[in-house]
Design a protein around this motif. Structure first.
Motif, PDB file in Angstrom:
ATOM      1  N   GLY A 289       0.811  -1.203   0.000  1.00 35.63           N
ATOM      2  CA  GLY A 289       0.000   0.000   0.000  1.00 35.63           C
ATOM      3  C   GLY A 289       0.848   1.258   0.000  1.00 35.63           C
ATOM      4  N   SER A 290       0.208   2.397  -0.283  1.00 31.73           N
ATOM      5  CA  SER A 290       0.883   3.691  -0.251  1.00 31.73           C
ATOM      6  C   SER A 290      -0.148   4.783  -0.018  1.00 31.73           C
ATOM      7  CB  SER A 290       1.637   3.969  -1.556  1.00 31.73           C
ATOM      8  OG  SER A 290       0.732   4.231  -2.615  1.00 31.73           O
ATOM      9  N   VAL A 291       0.283   5.872   0.577  1.00 34.32           N
ATOM     10  CA  VAL A 291      -0.639   6.968   0.867  1.00 34.32           C
ATOM     11  C   VAL A 291      -1.099   7.630  -0.429  1.00 34.32           C
ATOM     12  CG1 VAL A 291      -0.936   9.165   2.050  1.00 34.32           C
ATOM     13  CG2 VAL A 291       0.342   7.311   3.155  1.00 34.32           C
ATOM     14  N   ASP A 292      -0.177   7.914  -1.334  1.00 36.04           N
ATOM     15  CA  ASP A 292      -0.574   8.537  -2.605  1.00 36.04           C
ATOM     16  C   ASP A 292      -1.515   7.621  -3.393  1.00 36.04           C
ATOM     17  OD1 ASP A 292       0.801  10.886  -2.160  1.00 36.04           O
ATOM     18  OD2 ASP A 292       2.565  10.296  -3.336  1.00 36.04           O
ATOM     19  N   GLY A 293      -1.241   6.317  -3.367  1.00 39.88           N
ATOM     20  CA  GLY A 293      -2.127   5.382  -4.049  1.00 39.88           C
ATOM     21  C   GLY A 293      -3.499   5.338  -3.416  1.00 39.88           C
ATOM     22  N   TYR A 294      -3.547   5.434  -2.089  1.00 41.02           N
ATOM     23  CA  TYR A 294      -4.830   5.445  -1.385  1.00 41.02           C
ATOM     24  C   TYR A 294      -5.627   6.697  -1.746  1.00 41.02           C
ATOM     25  CZ  TYR A 294      -7.934   4.100   2.475  1.00 41.02           C
ATOM     26  OH  TYR A 294      -9.027   3.679   3.218  1.00 41.02           O
ATOM     27  N   ILE A 295      -4.940   7.835  -1.793  1.00 43.34           N
ATOM     28  CA  ILE A 295      -5.598   9.081  -2.189  1.00 43.34           C
ATOM     29  C   ILE A 295      -6.131   8.967  -3.616  1.00 43.34           C
ATOM     30  CG2 ILE A 295      -5.130  11.500  -2.768  1.00 43.34           C
ATOM     31  CD1 ILE A 295      -3.239  11.542  -0.310  1.00 43.34           C
ATOM     32  N   ALA A 296      -5.333   8.423  -4.526  1.00 42.41           N
ATOM     33  CA  ALA A 296      -5.770   8.263  -5.914  1.00 42.41           C
ATOM     34  C   ALA A 296      -6.972   7.333  -6.006  1.00 42.41           C
ATOM     35  CB  ALA A 296      -4.618   7.730  -6.763  1.00 42.41           C
ATOM     36  N   ALA A 297      -6.979   6.275  -5.209  1.00 44.99           N
ATOM     37  CA  ALA A 297      -8.102   5.336  -5.225  1.00 44.99           C
ATOM     38  C   ALA A 297      -9.384   6.013  -4.759  1.00 44.99           C
ATOM     39  CB  ALA A 297      -7.780   4.131  -4.345  1.00 44.99           C
ATOM     40  N   GLN A 298      -9.284   6.797  -3.705  1.00 42.56           N
ATOM     41  CA  GLN A 298     -10.482   7.478  -3.220  1.00 42.56           C
ATOM     42  C   GLN A 298     -10.987   8.508  -4.228  1.00 42.56           C
ATOM     43  OE1 GLN A 298      -9.943   8.792   0.916  1.00 42.56           O
ATOM     44  NE2 GLN A 298     -10.815   6.793   1.475  1.00 42.56           N
ATOM     45  N   LYS A 299     -10.083   9.165  -4.911  1.00 43.87           N
ATOM     46  CA  LYS A 299     -10.508  10.091  -5.970  1.00 43.87           C
ATOM     47  C   LYS A 299     -11.219   9.336  -7.087  1.00 43.87           C
ATOM     48  CE  LYS A 299      -7.015  13.695  -5.260  1.00 43.87           C
ATOM     49  NZ  LYS A 299      -5.837  14.401  -5.827  1.00 43.87           N
ATOM     50  N   GLN A 300     -10.745   8.140  -7.408  1.00 46.05           N
ATOM     51  CA  GLN A 300     -11.398   7.336  -8.439  1.00 46.05           C
ATOM     52  C   GLN A 300     -12.810   6.944  -8.010  1.00 46.05           C
ATOM     53  OE1 GLN A 300      -9.107   3.921  -9.673  1.00 46.05           O
ATOM     54  NE2 GLN A 300     -10.669   3.191 -11.089  1.00 46.05           N
ATOM     55  N   LEU A 301     -12.970   6.563  -6.755  1.00 45.30           N
ATOM     56  CA  LEU A 301     -14.311   6.217  -6.267  1.00 45.30           C
ATOM     57  C   LEU A 301     -15.234   7.430  -6.308  1.00 45.30           C
ATOM     58  CD1 LEU A 301     -13.547   3.956  -3.157  1.00 45.30           C
ATOM     59  CD2 LEU A 301     -14.003   3.259  -5.515  1.00 45.30           C
ATOM     60  N   ILE A 302     -14.719   8.582  -5.919  1.00 47.05           N
ATOM     61  CA  ILE A 302     -15.532   9.805  -5.966  1.00 47.05           C
ATOM     62  C   ILE A 302     -15.981  10.103  -7.390  1.00 47.05           C
ATOM     63  CG2 ILE A 302     -15.395  12.326  -5.706  1.00 47.05           C
ATOM     64  CD1 ILE A 302     -13.675  11.804  -3.185  1.00 47.05           C
ATOM     65  N   SER A 303     -15.099   9.843  -8.360  1.00 52.64           N
ATOM     66  CA  SER A 303     -15.456  10.116  -9.761  1.00 52.64           C
ATOM     67  C   SER A 303     -16.590   9.226 -10.258  1.00 52.64           C
ATOM     68  CB  SER A 303     -14.223   9.943 -10.652  1.00 52.64           C
ATOM     69  OG  SER A 303     -13.899   8.567 -10.827  1.00 52.64           O
ATOM     70  N   LEU A 304     -16.767   8.065  -9.638  1.00 52.57           N
ATOM     71  CA  LEU A 304     -17.854   7.157 -10.024  1.00 52.57           C
ATOM     72  C   LEU A 304     -19.177   7.504  -9.357  1.00 52.57           C
ATOM     73  CD1 LEU A 304     -15.990   3.724  -9.780  1.00 52.57           C
ATOM     74  CD2 LEU A 304     -16.663   4.905 -11.878  1.00 52.57           C
ATOM     75  N   ALA A 305     -19.112   8.250  -8.272  1.00 55.56           N
ATOM     76  CA  ALA A 305     -20.287   8.472  -7.428  1.00 55.56           C
ATOM     77  C   ALA A 305     -21.009   9.767  -7.775  1.00 55.56           C
ATOM     78  CB  ALA A 305     -19.863   8.494  -5.962  1.00 55.56           C
ATOM     79  N   ASP A 306     -22.282   9.823  -7.382  1.00 61.71           N
ATOM     80  CA  ASP A 306     -23.022  11.073  -7.386  1.00 61.71           C
ATOM     81  C   ASP A 306     -23.592  11.294  -5.990  1.00 61.71           C
ATOM     82  OD1 ASP A 306     -25.465   9.623  -7.121  1.00 61.71           O
ATOM     83  OD2 ASP A 306     -25.687   9.493  -9.298  1.00 61.71           O
ATOM     84  N   ALA A 307     -24.405  12.313  -5.843  1.00 56.21           N
ATOM     85  CA  ALA A 307     -24.888  12.670  -4.511  1.00 56.21           C
ATOM     86  C   ALA A 307     -25.746  11.576  -3.883  1.00 56.21           C
ATOM     87  CB  ALA A 307     -25.668  13.978  -4.572  1.00 56.21           C
ATOM     88  N   ASN A 308     -26.280  10.680  -4.696  1.00 58.65           N
ATOM     89  CA  ASN A 308     -27.172   9.640  -4.185  1.00 58.65           C
ATOM     90  C   ASN A 308     -26.505   8.272  -4.071  1.00 58.65           C
ATOM     91  OD1 ASN A 308     -29.489  11.397  -4.058  1.00 58.65           O
ATOM     92  ND2 ASN A 308     -29.587  11.260  -6.298  1.00 58.65           N
ATOM     93  N   THR A 309     -25.251   8.165  -4.427  1.00 62.98           N
ATOM     94  CA  THR A 309     -24.569   6.873  -4.373  1.00 62.98           C
ATOM     95  C   THR A 309     -24.427   6.391  -2.936  1.00 62.98           C
ATOM     96  OG1 THR A 309     -23.313   7.445  -6.361  1.00 62.98           O
ATOM     97  CG2 THR A 309     -22.476   5.627  -5.018  1.00 62.98           C
ATOM     98  N   VAL A 310     -24.738   5.110  -2.744  1.00 59.60           N
ATOM     99  CA  VAL A 310     -24.523   4.464  -1.448  1.00 59.60           C
ATOM    100  C   VAL A 310     -23.151   3.803  -1.479  1.00 59.60           C
ATOM    101  CG1 VAL A 310     -25.294   2.656   0.131  1.00 59.60           C
ATOM    102  CG2 VAL A 310     -26.988   4.064  -1.082  1.00 59.60           C
ATOM    103  N   ILE A 311     -22.321   4.090  -0.501  1.00 59.84           N
ATOM    104  CA  ILE A 311     -20.981   3.517  -0.427  1.00 59.84           C
ATOM    105  C   ILE A 311     -20.894   2.626   0.804  1.00 59.84           C
ATOM    106  CG2 ILE A 311     -18.506   3.975  -0.309  1.00 59.84           C
ATOM    107  CD1 ILE A 311     -19.070   6.715  -1.584  1.00 59.84           C
ATOM    108  N   ILE A 312     -20.539   1.367   0.578  1.00 56.76           N
ATOM    109  CA  ILE A 312     -20.320   0.426   1.667  1.00 56.76           C
ATOM    110  C   ILE A 312     -18.833   0.426   1.981  1.00 56.76           C
ATOM    111  CG2 ILE A 312     -20.482  -1.983   2.398  1.00 56.76           C
ATOM    112  CD1 ILE A 312     -22.821  -2.301   0.432  1.00 56.76           C
ATOM    113  N   PRO A 313     -18.436   1.008   3.113  1.00 63.91           N
ATOM    114  CA  PRO A 313     -17.006   1.065   3.441  1.00 63.91           C
ATOM    115  C   PRO A 313     -16.535  -0.256   4.038  1.00 63.91           C
ATOM    116  CG  PRO A 313     -18.259   2.080   5.193  1.00 63.91           C
ATOM    117  CD  PRO A 313     -19.258   1.642   4.155  1.00 63.91           C
ATOM    118  N   GLY A 314     -15.237  -0.447   4.059  1.00 68.02           N
ATOM    119  CA  GLY A 314     -14.699  -1.630   4.708  1.00 68.02           C
ATOM    120  C   GLY A 314     -14.956  -1.625   6.198  1.00 68.02           C
ATOM    121  N   HIS A 315     -14.936  -0.436   6.792  1.00 69.95           N
ATOM    122  CA  HIS A 315     -15.198  -0.275   8.214  1.00 69.95           C
ATOM    123  C   HIS A 315     -15.943   1.035   8.407  1.00 69.95           C
ATOM    124  CE1 HIS A 315     -12.372  -3.529   9.457  1.00 69.95           C
ATOM    125  NE2 HIS A 315     -11.800  -3.196   8.317  1.00 69.95           N
TER     126      HIS A 315
END
Length: 264
Positions: free
Chosen positions: A166-192
Motif C-alpha cells: 500500500g501507499s498513501v498517494d495510491g490510497y488518495i488516488a483510489a479514493q478520488k477514483q471512487l468519488i469520480s464514479l459516485a453522485d450525490a445519491n450513491t450508497v458507499i459500503i465502506p470496509g469499516h
C-alpha cells in the motif's frame, strides 16, 4: 441492511471486523468479502437466509483476514472465490488470512471482472498500491452502489498497509477514483464504519490529504519521528478519526514512514 434493491450491507461483528456486501440476483448470489473466520458458519447461514439461496460467487477486496478469513469455509460450501492476482500470490506464501489452503481464490484477475447477476451488474476493478497491492472495489452502476472494501474507513483513520504494497498517494488516488464514479445519491459500503455517501468519502479524503500535508511539512523541516509525534500534527482530527486499530499516533507514524521510506 438493504441499501438498494437486491444489495445488502452486512456489518462486521465488532469494531475490527469488516463490513461485507451481498448481491442477491434471481439466479445467482455474490458476496463481497467474508469477514473473520470464526463467524463463517453463522454468516453463511444468515446470508443464505437473506438472499434465499446459497452464495455462488465471492470477491475478496484484498488479502487481510478480516475480509478473507471465511474463504476456506465458503469454498467448502461451494462458493467460487475471485480475487486480484496479487491476493492469490500472497496467500500462496501465507494462507492463514484465508482460513487455510482451501481458501485460495480459484479465479483471479489483473484489471477487473464484471458479474451479471440477473439484472445486477457488478463491475469489479483493481486499483494499484492503495490499501494494499491487491485492492479491488465493486461498482454497481444500476443500483448506484459502491462496495469500497478498505479503500474507505468511514470517519476513521485508514489502515494503509505499507508492508503489503500500500501507499498513501495510491490510497488518495483510489479514493478520488471512487468519488469520480459516485453522485450525490450513491450508497458507499465502506470496509469499516457506517454506510456512507460521496460527501462522506470526500470528507475522509480531505482529512487524509490534510494529514499528509501536516506531516510532510514537519518532515521537510527536518523533524525526527519523535519530534513529529511530540508536535501531534493530527490533533485536529483526533476526536473524530482516532480509533482502536489506527490511532492518531499510528496514522502519524504511517504518514512519516510513507514519506521517508522508513521501515518503522
Amino acid at each position: 441492511t438493504e441499501v438498494a434493491p437486491g444489495v445488502f450491507m452486512v456489518v462486521g461483528v465488532n469494531g475490527f471486523s469488516a463490513n461485507m456486501a451481498v448481491l442477491a440476483g434471481e439466479d445467482y448470489v455474490a458476496m463481497v468479502d467474508d469477514g473473520i473466520d470464526d463467524v463463517s458458519e453463522a454468516l453463511l447461514e444468515h446470508v443464505t437466509e437473506t438472499a434465499s439461496r446459497p452464495v455462488d460467487f465471492l470477491v475478496n477486496t484484498h488479502v487481510h483476514g478480516d475480509h478473507a478469513g471465511g474463504n476456506a469455509y465458503f469454498a467448502d460450501h461451494g462458493t467460487v472465490i475471485f480475487a486480484h492476482d496479487n491476493i492469490r500470490k500472497r496467500l500462496l506464501v501465507d494462507n492463514e488470512p484465508a482460513g487455510g489452503p482451501e481458501g485460495l481464490p480459484v479465479v483471479t484477475f489483473a484489471d477487473g471482472v464484471t458479474f451479471h447477476l440477473s439484472g445486477l451488474e457488478a463491475r469489479v476493478f483493481h486499483v494499484e498500491s492503495a490499501h494494499t497491492d491487491g485492492d479491488a472495489a465493486i461498482y454497481l452502476p444500476d443500483a448506484n452502489v459502491i462496495a469500497a472494501g478498505d479503500l474507505m474507513f468511514n470517519k476513521l483513520f485508514p489502515f494503509i498497509d505499507l508492508d503489503n504494497g500500500g501507499s498513501v498517494d495510491g490510497y488518495i488516488a483510489a479514493q478520488k477514483q471512487l468519488i469520480s464514479l459516485a453522485d450525490a445519491n450513491t450508497v458507499i459500503i465502506p470496509g469499516h464504519g457506517a454506510v456512507a455517501t460521496r460527501a462522506d468519502l470526500r470528507e475522509n479524503l480531505d482529512v487524509l490529504i490534510d494529514s499528509q500535508k501536516r506531516v510532510r511539512a514537519l518532515v521537510d523541516a527536518g523533524k525526527s519521528i519523535d519530534e513529529i509525534l511530540a508536535e501531534n500534527p493530527l490533533a485536529v482530527h483526533h476526536d473524530t478519526y482516532n480509533w482502536g486499530f489506527i490511532t492518531t499516533e499510528i496514522m502519524t507514524r504511517t504518514l512519516h514512514r510513507d514519506l521517508t521510506g522508513g521501515t518503522e
